[in-house]
Motif scaffolding. Sequence first.
Motif, short mmCIF file in Angstrom:
data_model
loop_
_atom_site.label_atom_id
_atom_site.label_comp_id
_atom_site.label_asym_id
_atom_site.label_seq_id
_atom_site.Cartn_x
_atom_site.Cartn_y
_atom_site.Cartn_z
N ASN A 171 -5.15 16.48 3.30
CA ASN A 171 -6.44 16.09 3.30
C ASN A 171 -6.67 15.50 1.82
O ASN A 171 -6.75 16.63 0.95
N LEU A 172 -6.92 14.41 1.55
CA LEU A 172 -7.04 14.05 0.21
C LEU A 172 -8.45 13.14 0.12
O LEU A 172 -8.55 12.11 1.04
N PRO A 173 -9.28 13.33 -0.98
CA PRO A 173 -9.15 14.12 -2.10
C PRO A 173 -9.68 15.74 -1.32
O PRO A 173 -10.26 15.53 -0.40
N ALA A 225 -6.97 2.59 -3.01
CA ALA A 225 -7.05 1.35 -4.01
C ALA A 225 -5.71 0.36 -3.38
O ALA A 225 -4.79 0.29 -4.00
N THR A 226 -5.95 -0.11 -2.05
CA THR A 226 -5.03 -1.05 -1.58
C THR A 226 -5.58 -2.35 -1.14
O THR A 226 -6.86 -2.38 -1.04
N ASN A 227 -5.12 -3.33 -0.45
CA ASN A 227 -5.51 -4.43 0.13
C ASN A 227 -6.19 -4.23 1.44
O ASN A 227 -6.57 -5.25 1.92
N GLN A 282 -5.14 6.56 -5.79
CA GLN A 282 -4.02 5.60 -6.07
C GLN A 282 -3.03 5.73 -4.87
O GLN A 282 -2.68 6.92 -4.65
N PRO A 283 -2.54 4.68 -4.45
CA PRO A 283 -1.58 4.68 -3.21
C PRO A 283 -0.19 5.55 -3.82
O PRO A 283 0.26 6.11 -2.86
N GLU A 284 0.20 5.49 -5.00
CA GLU A 284 1.18 6.21 -5.44
C GLU A 284 0.97 8.09 -5.28
O GLU A 284 1.81 8.49 -4.89
N TYR A 285 -0.23 8.26 -5.72
CA TYR A 285 -0.61 9.70 -5.57
C TYR A 285 -0.39 10.06 -4.11
O TYR A 285 0.14 11.07 -3.65
N VAL A 286 -0.95 9.38 -3.08
CA VAL A 286 -0.93 9.60 -1.78
C VAL A 286 0.24 9.83 -1.31
O VAL A 286 0.74 10.70 -0.44
N ALA A 287 1.05 8.83 -1.61
CA ALA A 287 2.55 8.76 -1.32
C ALA A 287 3.40 9.95 -1.69
O ALA A 287 4.19 10.53 -1.00
N GLN A 288 3.15 10.06 -2.91
CA GLN A 288 4.08 11.57 -3.30
C GLN A 288 3.49 12.71 -2.49
O GLN A 288 4.38 13.40 -2.17
N LYS A 289 2.22 12.78 -2.05
CA LYS A 289 1.84 14.07 -1.20
C LYS A 289 2.66 14.01 0.22
O LYS A 289 3.09 14.81 0.58
N GLY A 347 0.74 -1.23 -0.11
CA GLY A 347 -0.10 -0.10 0.12
C GLY A 347 0.69 1.52 -0.04
O GLY A 347 1.86 1.31 -0.57
N ILE A 348 0.43 2.08 0.67
CA ILE A 348 1.21 3.58 0.67
C ILE A 348 2.39 3.37 1.50
O ILE A 348 3.09 4.35 1.14
N GLY A 349 2.45 2.53 2.29
CA GLY A 349 3.67 2.54 3.10
C GLY A 349 4.97 2.01 2.18
O GLY A 349 5.93 2.61 2.27
N ALA A 350 4.99 0.97 1.19
CA ALA A 350 5.62 0.73 0.28
C ALA A 350 5.98 1.66 -0.63
O ALA A 350 7.00 1.95 -1.20
N GLU A 351 4.79 2.49 -1.09
CA GLU A 351 5.10 3.54 -1.98
C GLU A 351 5.99 4.78 -1.49
O GLU A 351 6.74 5.10 -2.29
#
Length: 263
Positions: free
Chosen positions: A233-235, A190-192, A213-220, A17-21
């Motif tokens: 805060n997303l979105p 969108a993760t497990n 998408q986890p990549e988007y959250v991770a970037q932020k 999920g976002i941790g890995a990203e």
Amino acid sequence: MEPLKGKNIVITGASGGIGAEIAKICAGQGANLVLLARRLDKLQLLQKDLQQQYQVQVDIVQLDVSNTDMVKEVFTNIFETIGQVDILVNNAGFGVFREAHEATIDDIKGMFNVNVIGLMACTSMVLPKMRKRCFGHIINIASQAGKIATPKSSVYSATKHAVLGYTNSLRMELADSNVYVTSVNPGPIATNFFTIADEKGTYVKNVQKFMLQPEYVAQKVVAAMLTRTREINLPRWMNMGSVIYVLFPRLFERVGRRAFNKK
């Protein structure tokens, strides 16, 4: 500027999920990583991938954050190994979507032990050293569920309300210490996570088009590291709901009841 290069970053719940990203982006920016999660096999795969791509130190440790004795032992070893923690990302967490009368005591204890007690335990291990150095950043992954309570997530929402309360208090305590505290409040990602949380798949089906998408959250999250960012805060449109909720709670609950019950 490369603000993360050479910095030591600890991430809980880093196996997916976002941790890995977050780990991938930080490694790409030259940070040294300590990745913690219950699934050692997944951590090993991530470690191999990151070390092949980037010339950074990536340490992995199996950890269940609900085990506070293990948290103390693991973080003691981390300090002995890398010396200091510059950034802690408290990402470990899970949820189970059930109505309050259907939630078992094991479900309740499990969510609070991981989402709240585990987060506090990890934070308490890095705080003294960050305060002494007058440097560091604690990032707590909360949820929009911590701002807007909805049906069928009473316990999960309660844990995230607790995380936000703790985070906000901690930020004020550290205001003059140059240690930053940020809460991350995403909507559905969108993760497990939903493999456990949404056993019937109803919620995912109804909100799939709104999922982050986890990549988007991770970037932020990574973009906010070592900055005085209060909240992410997303979105953004969903966060407007929490503002309306505070101002007009009765109207919000009446109008939104049908949508909330689609879980």
